[in-house]
Design a protein around this motif. Structure first.
Motif, mmCIF file in Angstrom:
data_model
loop_
_atom_site.group_PDB
_atom_site.id
_atom_site.type_symbol
_atom_site.label_atom_id
_atom_site.label_comp_id
_atom_site.label_asym_id
_atom_site.label_seq_id
_atom_site.Cartn_x
_atom_site.Cartn_y
_atom_site.Cartn_z
ATOM 1 N N PHE A 22 12.527 0.365 3.914
ATOM 2 C CA PHE A 22 11.573 -0.498 3.209
ATOM 3 C C PHE A 22 11.798 -1.954 3.568
ATOM 4 N N HIS A 23 13.033 -2.368 3.576
ATOM 5 C CA HIS A 23 13.400 -3.758 3.862
ATOM 6 C C HIS A 23 12.799 -4.226 5.195
ATOM 7 N N ASP A 24 13.025 -3.460 6.235
ATOM 8 C CA ASP A 24 12.539 -3.855 7.559
ATOM 9 C C ASP A 24 11.017 -3.801 7.624
ATOM 10 N N ALA A 25 10.425 -2.729 7.070
ATOM 11 C CA ALA A 25 8.971 -2.567 7.141
ATOM 12 C C ALA A 25 8.240 -3.609 6.306
ATOM 13 N N MET A 26 8.836 -4.012 5.176
ATOM 14 C CA MET A 26 8.186 -4.997 4.318
ATOM 15 C C MET A 26 8.117 -6.354 4.997
ATOM 16 N N PHE A 27 9.205 -6.750 5.642
ATOM 17 C CA PHE A 27 9.174 -8.015 6.372
ATOM 18 C C PHE A 27 8.199 -7.934 7.552
ATOM 19 N N ALA A 28 8.125 -6.783 8.203
ATOM 20 C CA ALA A 28 7.224 -6.635 9.347
ATOM 21 C C ALA A 28 5.758 -6.661 8.905
ATOM 22 N N ARG A 29 5.469 -6.105 7.723
ATOM 23 C CA ARG A 29 4.082 -6.024 7.258
ATOM 24 C C ARG A 29 3.611 -7.369 6.725
ATOM 25 N N GLY A 30 4.294 -7.929 5.785
ATOM 26 C CA GLY A 30 3.992 -9.213 5.139
ATOM 27 C C GLY A 30 2.515 -9.613 5.127
ATOM 28 N N TYR B 5 11.138 -11.562 0.074
ATOM 29 C CA TYR B 5 10.279 -11.020 1.130
ATOM 30 C C TYR B 5 9.189 -11.974 1.598
ATOM 31 N N ASN B 6 8.922 -13.026 0.858
ATOM 32 C CA ASN B 6 7.954 -14.031 1.305
ATOM 33 C C ASN B 6 8.635 -15.306 1.794
ATOM 34 N N CYS B 7 9.921 -15.213 2.058
ATOM 35 C CA CYS B 7 10.680 -16.366 2.553
ATOM 36 C C CYS B 7 10.751 -16.306 4.072
ATOM 37 N N GLY B 8 10.171 -17.300 4.735
ATOM 38 C CA GLY B 8 10.183 -17.336 6.191
ATOM 39 C C GLY B 8 11.581 -17.445 6.771
ATOM 40 N N TYR B 9 12.467 -18.148 6.073
ATOM 41 C CA TYR B 9 13.835 -18.291 6.562
ATOM 42 C C TYR B 9 14.608 -16.977 6.435
ATOM 43 N N CYS B 10 14.278 -16.183 5.414
ATOM 44 C CA CYS B 10 14.888 -14.861 5.287
ATOM 45 C C CYS B 10 14.447 -13.975 6.442
ATOM 46 N N GLU C 200 3.066 -1.322 -1.971
ATOM 47 C CA GLU C 200 2.634 0.075 -2.121
ATOM 48 C C GLU C 200 2.394 0.716 -0.759
ATOM 49 N N ALA C 201 1.743 -0.026 0.123
ATOM 50 C CA ALA C 201 1.432 0.516 1.444
ATOM 51 C C ALA C 201 2.708 0.839 2.221
ATOM 52 N N VAL C 202 3.666 -0.064 2.182
ATOM 53 C CA VAL C 202 4.928 0.163 2.886
ATOM 54 C C VAL C 202 5.664 1.347 2.269
ATOM 55 N N ALA C 203 5.660 1.426 0.948
ATOM 56 C CA ALA C 203 6.333 2.534 0.269
ATOM 57 C C ALA C 203 5.748 3.873 0.697
ATOM 58 N N ARG C 204 4.426 3.947 0.810
ATOM 59 C CA ARG C 204 3.790 5.184 1.272
ATOM 60 C C ARG C 204 4.152 5.469 2.725
ATOM 61 N N ASP C 205 4.149 4.417 3.547
ATOM 62 C CA ASP C 205 4.432 4.592 4.978
ATOM 63 C C ASP C 205 5.823 5.158 5.232
#
Length: 237
Positions: free
Chosen positions: A148-156, A94-99, A164-169
């Motif tokens: 979660f996958h999409d929101a986590m990359f969008a939040r970063g 999730y912290n990989c820019g290429y991902c 935690e924030a994404v999980a709640r959202d």
């Protein structure tokens, strides 16, 4: 350039392609002094092709040793059609820019072919990534991996607080998610992903597996689509 120097350079290139054992066999078997050596010196573009073919062979052998395990997802950690027959495995962080740059390619692949199944293998390598990977797998157990996958990359950037924030959202049962992310099942999955990645020679993310082919890096939609189509055709054949 002298013949001896050209031969030394060619032997060095063979060592890079096939390792030093291969170079020794090349040299001591007399191949370095016959028409094969002359042909390769006159056609140096063959060496990259040899390297590519050798790497493809190595990938097939490594995948054969791993068996079907690599294509079996952690429960719920799938994008696209869970029953799809065209399977693409992605190792991601999730912290990989290429991902993150590859997100649109995967989304397009899934949108354009309803038979594509993308198996996600979490491979957290950067600081903060493990918490996000664990929460992603916890979300998978609640049937909300894609959200979660999409929101986590969008939040970063990924980390314990943003996970935690994404999980709640996305509406996870937080008590269950916190327990699941620390569970043995999640820990075993992450350890297995690292073991498989090492076995396949991956040293970064994103990395991909489809059919009997391995691919490293953000290679773009066309390359992924081609590889998935070839793997699907081979499976049908």
């Amino acid at each position: 350039m002298s013949a001896s120097l050209r031969n030394s350079l060619l032997t060095a290139l063979i060592a890079l392609v096939f390792g030093f054992l291969g170079a020794a066999i090349w040299s001591y078997a007399g191949l370095a002094d016959n028409r094969t050596r002359a042909f390769l010196l006159e056609n140096p573009d063959m060496l990259p092709q040899m390297a590519e073919a050798y790497q493809a062979q190595q990938s097939r052998e490594r995948l054969a040793e791993l068996g079907d395990e690599i294509y079996e997802p952690f429960p719920g950690a799938v994008l696209g059609n869970p029953e799809g027959t065209k399977v693409l495995v992605e190792f991601s962080d999730y912290n990989c820019g290429y991902c993150e740059a590859s997100l649109a390619d995967v989304e397009r692949l899934v949108e354009e072919d309803p038979d594509v199944k993308v198996v996600l293998r979490e491979l957290p390598q950067f600081e903060g990534s493990e918490a996000a990977a664990r929460m992603a797998l916890a979300a998978a157990l609640q049937g909300k991996y894609a959200a979660f996958h999409d929101a986590m990359f969008a939040r970063g950037p990924a980390g314990p607080d943003t996970a935690e924030a994404v999980a709640r959202d996305i509406g996870l049962d937080m008590e269950r998610a916190r327990a699941d992310m620390q569970s043995d099942a999640v820990s075993v999955e992450l350890a297995r992903n690292f073991s498989v990645a090492r076995a396949l020679g991956f040293n970064g993310t994103p990395a991909w597996v489809t059919g009997d082919a391995t691919i490293s890096g953000a290679v773009g939609y066309e390359r992924l689509s081609e590889a998935v189509s070839e793997a699907g055709a081979d499976a049908e054949g």
